[in-house]
Design an enzyme around this catalytic site. Structure first.
Site, PDB file in Angstrom:
ATOM      1  NE  ARG A 151       8.098 -49.374  10.314  1.00 40.67           N
ATOM      2  CZ  ARG A 151       7.514 -48.511  11.116  1.00 40.67           C
ATOM      3  NH1 ARG A 151       6.877 -48.954  12.199  1.00 40.67           N
ATOM      4  NH2 ARG A 151       7.559 -47.214  10.861  1.00 40.67           N
ATOM      5  CD  GLU A 176       2.141 -53.505   8.411  1.00 37.88           C
ATOM      6  OE1 GLU A 176       1.983 -52.269   8.334  1.00 37.88           O
ATOM      7  OE2 GLU A 176       2.797 -54.068   9.310  1.00 37.88           O
ATOM      8  CG  HIS A 193       1.180 -50.239  10.973  1.00 33.29           C
ATOM      9  ND1 HIS A 193       2.212 -50.622  10.151  1.00 33.29           N
ATOM     10  CD2 HIS A 193       1.725 -49.329  11.826  1.00 33.29           C
ATOM     11  CE1 HIS A 193       3.308 -49.973  10.472  1.00 33.29           C
ATOM     12  NE2 HIS A 193       3.035 -49.174  11.485  1.00 33.29           N
TER      13      HIS A 193
END
Length: 335
Positions: free
Chosen positions: A247, A276, A295
């Site tokens: 993450r 993000e 991602h």
């Protein structure tokens, strides 16, 4: 029962064995997920709720529900819910406190991403080992000029997180002749790496000092948030490469930018960022030694198939034993 009702799409009632909520993932239609579950449960009814109204109606009597997320208002409408099979490995986005209060069993998709993310990490490591980013720049310029590269054999790779993804990375590195260090909360449990350490004391920084490739494959917790900070970038070898498939907030973004500008690391492969999505004007876009993927490491054409294997097997167990069923990937609320 009509053919349409038997496959569940047209049945607005709540007596289906498995209810599939409407949100999909990775841009793949959720109908494929429902179809994969049906294929594995030929003797049971699988209902796909395709609209918000259908979800609200169908979940009232549903006992076994699967989906990417479960909003609190939908949970409150679920009068008989006993199992929620989360279609993601992480469950931090779910109303876990309320699910625990309701006595709902939660399972996750742990293990589904192991092969594809393991391959993604290996590709990122080889990308920087052979310096393909340099080759790409010279190809764009039509410039035939040799450059120096590196060799993976004999390197030290530190993998933070030894869950399904971390283990998959370690397995794929085994033929390359590297030394591996695994970092986990309970190092006494061991793992597939040559050494296993914990987060406590100086162990992590000692590992950083001898690391050539640092792979982050851990969940975001209070321990891992900001784990790779300014002190870490000072400690790590300037020739090391960072690969983050965990993450974004596991890495201090400002410290990463400073490290790149100060040549404190050789490069970074980032599948996740903080923030993000990464804003268009963020400096990370402009580094030639930073590889950014949106991602995307979790994408695989086999995602729904692997997930359906877990969810369908658990549905069988639940159908046989009810609330006493021993379910795969059951989430521990106290962890």
């Amino acid at each position: 029962m009509s053919e349409r009702d038997s496959d569940g799409d047209g049945d607005r009632s709540s007596d289906a064995d498995v209810l599939v909520l409407r949100r999909g993932t990775h841009g793949v239609p959720v109908e494929q997920y429902a179809a994969a579950i049906r294929e594995r449960l030929p003797g049971q009814t699988v209902q796909l709720a395709r609209t918000p109204a259908e979800e609200r109606e169908a979940i009232r009597g549903a006992e076994y529900v699967t989906g990417m997320t479960l909003e609190e208002d939908l949970l409150e409408a679920a009068e008989n819910l006993e199992v929620f099979a989360c279609a993601y490995a992480g469950t931090g986005h779910l109303p876990m406190d309320r699910l625990e209060e309701r006595g709902v069993t939660v399972t996750n998709a742990s293990g589904v991403h192991g092969p594809n993310i393991g391959e993604h990490v290996l590709g990122a490591i080889l990308h920087f080992t052979r310096r393909f980013h340099v080759a790409e720049r010279r190809q764009r310029r039509r410039e035939w000029r040799h450059y120096q590269a590196h060799e993976l054999q004999g390197s030290t790779v530190t993998i933070v997180g030894l869950g399904a993804i971390g283990r998959s990375v370690a397995e794929r590195l085994e033929p390359f002749g590297v030394d591996t260090i695994g970092v986990r909360y309970t190092p006494e449990k061991g793992g597939p790496t040559d050494d296993v350490i914990g987060f406590e004391g100086d162990a992590f920084h000692d590992a950083l000092a001898r690391t050539d490739y640092l792979v982050l494959a851990c969940p975001l917790t209070e321990t891992t948030r900001g784990l790779v900070d300014r002190e870490a970038f000072v400690t790590i070898d300037p020739e090391a490469v960072l690969v983050n498939v965990a993450r974004g907030p596991v890495v201090d973004t400002d410290a990463l930018v400073e490290a790149l500008r100060g040549n404190q690391i050789r490069g970074a492969s980032l599948d996740v960022t903080d923030p993000e999505p990464l804003p268009e004007d963020h400096p990370l876009w402009n580094f030639g030694n930073v590889q950014i993927t949106p991602h995307n490491a979790g994408h695989t054409p086999r995602y729904y198939d692997r997930l359906a294997d877990i969810v369908a097997e658990n549905a069988r167990r639940f159908g046989e034993a009810g609330s006493d069923a021993d379910l795969e990937n059951q989430v521990n609320f106290s962890s």
